[in-house]
Design a protein around this motif. Sequence first.
Motif: not given
Length: 439
Positions: A132-133, A127, A319-320, A135-136
Amino acid sequence: MTMVPQEVIRRKRDGEALDKAEIAAFVRGLADGSISEGQVAAFAMAVWFSGMSLDETVALTLAMRDSGAVLSWADIDKPIADKHSTGGVGDNVSLMLAPIAAACGLAVPMISGRGLGHTGGTLDKLESIPGYDIRPSEALLRQTVREAGCAIIGQTADLAPADRRFYAIRDVTATVDSVPLITASILSKKLAAGLQSLVLDVKIGNGAFMVGLEEAERLARSLVGVANGAGVKTTALITDMNEPLADAAGNAIEIENCLAFLRGEKAGSRLEAVVIRFAAEMLVSSGVATSLSDGTALARRALESGAALERFARMAHLLGGPADFVERAHAYLAAAPVILPVEAPFDGFLHNCNARDVGMEVITLGGGRTRPDEPIDHRVGFSGLKPLGTKIDKGEPFAFVHAASEDAAQKSRSRLLEIYAISKEAPAERPVIVSKVSE
């Protein structure tokens, strides 16, 4: 026949063996709330005192796994593998291991956790990466595993929900340290990820939850026996945690350390020895390598070619995270406003330290939690931690403190001088990989 919770509790209290149907019914009641908190606590205490056989622990693990969704990877034509660590200080192995394994041809859906006690959490570290995700959606998780080969994420709401309730009750009833319950908690989440093989890192030492070799081996045997009993090929390595594993401790600092490792800048370190060995174990267990030496060669090639770094970059972006995160990490990772060197007060060798206290000091700086809902400061921690046995001159730094204020940095600097002992004699060498448990 209807399962009567108090009868299950009584039989386990009296040391009797429970059958699969009883355990499955109890776990269903645990998950749907039909069994009271008091009954769950009483069951946990009964297991703490009476233990469980291998068959019982397998049944408990599978029932907890099946309390929610179980991922299937039939659409991915690669071995599905993962690794789990019991936790330590400066233990960022997963961050490098997943992309190395992916670059060698494995699919690694890695379910990780936050910091627990003095140990750092993989999710907290990730994090640090903007966007960054952890919990995708399942669709994004699958896309990331397909395209990057790995995805390091947190436990989603529908994976092993029984474990979340059970753990919360164990946490406040002094029943966390039951080997069967630890085993079921760890493995129910891992097995819900649809794994075909698993390697386990069971830490021992003053920075681990299992301080002594005997208790670590007991836990490792339980984990390996139950996972294999559940149909997942599993081995465990017991590794040393009497000092921080990486030369960094703290969230953003360990992400920087991860990138340096993947660029090949940590060759010859204890961290490299652990990462490469676990990669080799994963490759052998998955059938991609025929021997540990073959697996080691494959892992080193993935690292030296830059393929592993590219997998990490792809995973983080999918993932972001920023598309150019790996190239411009310093522009994205928050830096502490105060960085102070910790200088040796006299000549000698770094002789010993209390790794647990190093982890606790990261928390004191704000890099960990004292309450579950507490925000953390990703900037703080330690870098440049020299390994034990290093010869050091008076005035030479053996660590750097990263802090939010001058006062916090000075206090932490003083504390680190207490945590590390410098001696005129070099300490005896300790192997970082202590032993292997495979059955």
